[in-house]
Design an enzyme around this catalytic site. Structure first.
Site, PDB file in Angstrom:
ATOM      1  N   ILE A 138     -33.182 115.777  50.620  1.00 43.08           N
ATOM      2  CA  ILE A 138     -32.375 114.643  50.151  1.00 43.08           C
ATOM      3  C   ILE A 138     -33.201 113.364  50.160  1.00 43.08           C
ATOM      4  CG2 ILE A 138     -30.367 113.184  50.666  1.00 43.08           C
ATOM      5  CD1 ILE A 138     -29.008 115.625  51.856  1.00 43.08           C
ATOM      6  N   CYS A 139     -33.075 112.589  49.074  1.00 42.20           N
ATOM      7  CA  CYS A 139     -33.656 111.244  49.032  1.00 42.20           C
ATOM      8  C   CYS A 139     -32.609 110.303  48.452  1.00 42.20           C
ATOM      9  CB  CYS A 139     -34.945 111.231  48.207  1.00 42.20           C
ATOM     10  SG  CYS A 139     -34.701 111.588  46.456  1.00 42.20           S
ATOM     11  N   ALA A 140     -33.029 109.118  48.049  1.00 43.02           N
ATOM     12  CA  ALA A 140     -32.054 108.130  47.572  1.00 43.02           C
ATOM     13  C   ALA A 140     -31.481 108.487  46.206  1.00 43.02           C
ATOM     14  CB  ALA A 140     -32.693 106.745  47.523  1.00 43.02           C
TER      15      ALA A 140
ATOM     16  N   GLY B  22     -33.018 111.306  44.053  1.00 45.15           N
ATOM     17  CA  GLY B  22     -33.315 112.649  43.582  1.00 45.15           C
ATOM     18  C   GLY B  22     -34.748 112.920  43.182  1.00 45.15           C
TER      19      GLY B  22
END
Length: 378
Positions: free
Chosen positions: A72-74, A76
């Site tokens: 998961i990141c901010a 994608g």
């Protein structure tokens, strides 16, 4: 190399099913600590993306091979990069969360709350933000309570039930998310109700002038005109003497914070009077349906929605209902020192109609956790 992607809907299903999932969050540590995807059986590893640009060797021995791993990141992008490296290193069951925390913030899922011969009630859970909204359907008409800005969700749900949206109510001027009330009213022609005292600058029907809203077999009572506390114009809606849509006044595990207007003592006094004078007369078997939740795992009930009978809430929060007034006020003042919803002043201004924002701006303003339900009892 193609990386498998997991949508916010897919991840929500894993939360609801209490699946075991390993979350590799590659955002900055402060962002992760402030707000993350939460699941009862989730494990977490937070390693910022910039520490993995040169390779994933530092975390290879920390990633399980017997569980689904969701990176998961901010938004994608970074998560795909890291997920690709894990796949190349021989890991299976590696997913990237599609569009990252932005998508997690915006996903709504629908659950049926209640049904009898007169009405059917649905709850819409914005699981990434802790926001709750509702649809009450009766004989081809629908009432929407506290809609989020994703108005197509409510229009599609009403269409699925063969209903036309005719009434929309906001329990208060929201501080942590953009209301969809006016947008939905503009698109459907429905009557939109809000307390005049909340200061909205656009056209609406003032709840001060409507002790009751009735259509078909629905009787919505604006509880004692208003139930202040979270904001001075907060209201609760009592439907057919069976359901209490409590807005941000009463939650399953606490109360709404009354400090966002910098009048914490004054508004806490209103909140005390609401709980001890107005709500005290409501029967234990009435189902309370709040505008937010604080902890998904502890507040979702066996029927799959956020809510409980008022009797159970009274037992669960005994101190909230029995604390002497001075002690109650002191406790609320202490809780008011906690972090306020990010960007809440700008969000309130938009919800009043004093400012406008495009989709990107709305997304930016709403990023972050729910911080409206912070006054909880132990």
């Amino acid at each position: 190399m193609t990386v498998k992607e997991m949508t916010a809907k897919n991840l929500t299903e894993r939360v609801l099913n209490k699946n075991e999932v390993f979350i590799l969050d590659v955002r900055n540590e402060s962002d992760f600590n402030d707000w993350k995807v939460e699941g009862e059986n989730f494990e977490y590893l937070n390693v910022p993306y910039f520490e993995l640009i040169d390779g994933i060797e530092p975390i290879v021995d920390k990633i399980p091979k017997d569980k689904e791993v969701v990176v998961i990141c901010a938004k994608g992008g970074s998560s795909i990069f890291v997920a690709e490296q894990l796949v190349e290193a021989g890991f299976d069951n590696i997913y990237s969360l599609t569009d990252g925390m932005k998508a997690w913030s915006e996903h709504l899922y629908q659950a049926k709350v209640y049904e009898d011969e007169e009405v059917k009630v649905f709850q819409f859970v914005r699981v990434g933000k802790g926001c709750l909204s509702y649809m009450v359907v009766s004989e081809g008409e629908a009432l929407i309570v506290d809609p989020a800005r994703f108005v197509d969700k409510y229009k599609d749900a009403a269409k699925e039930e063969g209903a036309t949206i005719t009434h929309i109510v906001d329990s208060h001027l929201h501080a942590d998310h953009i209301s969809g009330g006016k947008m939905l009213a503009d698109q459907t022609g429905a009557n939109y109700y809000l307390m005049k005292s909340e200061g909205a600058t656009f056209e609406f029907k003032a709840l001060e002038n409507h002790e009751k809203i009735e259509f078909n077999k629905v009787q919505l009572e604006v509880l004692a005109v208003k139930t202040p506390g979270h904001t001075p114009g907060s209201v609760s809606f009592f439907v057919n003497n069976k359901l209490l849509f409590s807005g941000d006044t009463i939650f399953v595990s606490g109360l709404g914070r009354p400090d966002l207007g910098n009048k914490v003592r004054e508004w806490a006094n209103d909140l005390y009077n609401t709980v001890h004078d107005k709500v005290s007369d409501i029967a234990d078997e009435v189902i309370v349906l709040p505008g937010h939740y604080a902890d998904f795992d502890s507040e979702i009930n066996k029927d799959g929605y956020i809510g409980d009978t008022l009797g159970n809430i009274r037992k669960r929060n005994e101190k909230m209902f029995n604390t002497p007034k001075e002690e109650f006020l002191n406790n609320v003042e202490k809780s008011a020192s906690s972090v306020k919803p990010p960007n809440f002043e700008e969000i309130v201004s938009i919800n009043r109609g004093m400012e406008s924002a495009d989709i990107e701006k709305m997304q930016e303003l709403e990023i972050g956790p729910n911080r409206c339900a912070v006054h909880h009892t132990e």
